[in-house]
Design a protein around this motif. Structure first.
Motif, short mmCIF file in Angstrom:
data_model
loop_
_atom_site.label_atom_id
_atom_site.label_comp_id
_atom_site.label_asym_id
_atom_site.label_seq_id
_atom_site.Cartn_x
_atom_site.Cartn_y
_atom_site.Cartn_z
N ILE A 51 17.07 -14.14 13.99
CA ILE A 51 15.99 -15.16 13.28
C ILE A 51 14.76 -14.50 13.37
CG2 ILE A 51 15.31 -17.55 13.58
CD1 ILE A 51 17.71 -18.21 14.90
N ILE A 52 14.32 -14.05 14.74
CA ILE A 52 12.81 -13.78 14.69
C ILE A 52 12.48 -12.32 15.26
CG2 ILE A 52 12.47 -16.11 15.72
CD1 ILE A 52 12.28 -14.84 18.49
N GLY A 53 13.74 -11.49 15.16
CA GLY A 53 13.53 -10.27 15.33
C GLY A 53 13.78 -9.68 16.63
N GLN A 54 14.31 -8.33 16.93
CA GLN A 54 14.67 -7.86 18.37
C GLN A 54 13.50 -8.03 19.17
OE1 GLN A 54 17.81 -7.27 18.94
NE2 GLN A 54 17.90 -5.99 20.61
N GLY A 55 12.35 -7.30 18.77
CA GLY A 55 11.21 -7.33 19.89
C GLY A 55 10.85 -8.92 20.39
N ARG A 56 10.66 -9.61 19.49
CA ARG A 56 10.11 -10.98 19.82
C ARG A 56 11.08 -11.62 20.51
NH1 ARG A 56 8.04 -11.99 13.73
NH2 ARG A 56 5.82 -11.08 13.96
N ALA A 57 12.55 -11.49 20.17
CA ALA A 57 13.56 -12.40 21.04
C ALA A 57 13.73 -11.64 22.33
CB ALA A 57 14.89 -11.77 20.26
N ALA A 58 13.44 -10.18 22.49
CA ALA A 58 13.56 -9.73 23.74
C ALA A 58 12.51 -10.06 24.74
CB ALA A 58 13.40 -8.17 23.89
#
Length: 270
Positions: free
Chosen positions: A162-169
């Motif tokens: 939904i929001i991208g790997q980096g933001r989710a991480a």
């Protein structure tokens, strides 16, 4: 098929308007936390929804100015610290099964978020098809705040999509609150609306979806979920088969006849 419009759950509120069901958690004095019982009843309800022919969309709504504060500290977290591994795994599988039931219920789900949506509350929003929020909404995947991993109820699989790997991480490692503005900018929230307009906006969207070809909507939901694990060739073939199925429905012919007659189609969901 079954009828669920008159369902009377014990652990959350259930109200049907037309073929749209409104769901609210019902402990507003504590910002609507989940309990063992509400988890299980929600899981079972969404499992049954796949067979319901009198409900075509679901809208999760806030109650008392808040969406959901996650698992109840006293009713869930307290007992969990006393459980053995077998009991703990049974619990985590049950909560995961609730998400699976949401994904596989065959009905579009809209979450309308106001106030706090944290922990499992953030997961409910994440697992919905569409998310709307107020500028005051505060969303947090705060599992690390209680000493747990961020990989809860599918968060490590769904949130990055939904929001991208980096933001989710960042959210899953820190447990920090995502503001409504961030959520909209990152694509977690489709849009922001004022609190007074939140329910009407969500219900209007649900009504527009329900007025469409609901059998085909179920196919769309299935493909949105299943194609996560497909290669491109497999996905294109799956969509070819899915669309051929939809071309056999009465709604496809109704749309054609309405176009020929220069009228708006009236879909019947079959």
């Amino acid at each position: 098929m079954s009828a669920m419009a008159k369902l009377k759950p014990k652990h959350f509120l259930w109200e049907v308007e037309g073929k749209v069901v409104k769901v609210r958690l019902d402990r507003p004095e504590r910002k609507n936390p989940l309990t063992f019982d509400s988890y299980a009843e929600l899981r079972d309800t969404f499992r049954d929804l796949v067979y319901a022919d009198d409900v075509n969309a679901v809208v999760f709504l806030p109650n008392g100015g808040n969406f959901c504060s996650g698992g109840d500290v006293h009713d869930i977290i307290g007992p969990l610290v006393k459980m053995d591994m077998k009991e703990l795994l049974a619990f985590t599988r049950m909560t995961g099964d609730f998400v699976k039931a949401m994904l596989n219920c065959g009905k579009p789900i809209i979450s309308a978020v106001d106030g706090v949506a944290v922990g499992a509350g953030a997961i409910i929003a994440m697992s919905s098809d569409i998310r709307i929020a107020t500028p005051e909404a505060k969303t947090a995947f705060l599992f690390t705040r209680v000493g747990l991993a961020g990989c809860d109820m599918g968060a490590c699989a769904i949130l990055p999509r939904i929001i991208g790997q980096g933001r989710a991480a960042e959210l899953l490692y820190t447990g920090r609150t995502m503001s409504a503005t961030e959520g909209e900018r990152w694509g977690f929230y489709n849009r922001l609306v004022e609190p007074a307009a939140l329910e009407a906006d969500a219900l209007d969207l649900a009504a527009r979806i329900v007025a469409g070809p609901t059998f085909a909507h179920g196919i769309t939901k299935t493909q949105l979920n299943q194609e996560w694990s497909m290669g491109l060739d497999q996905a294109i073939e799956a969509e070819a088969q899915a669309q051929a199925i939809c071309m056999q429905t009465g709604d496809f012919e109704r749309a054609y006849q309405a176009f020929v007659a220069k009228q708006k189609p009236v879909f019947e969901g079959n």
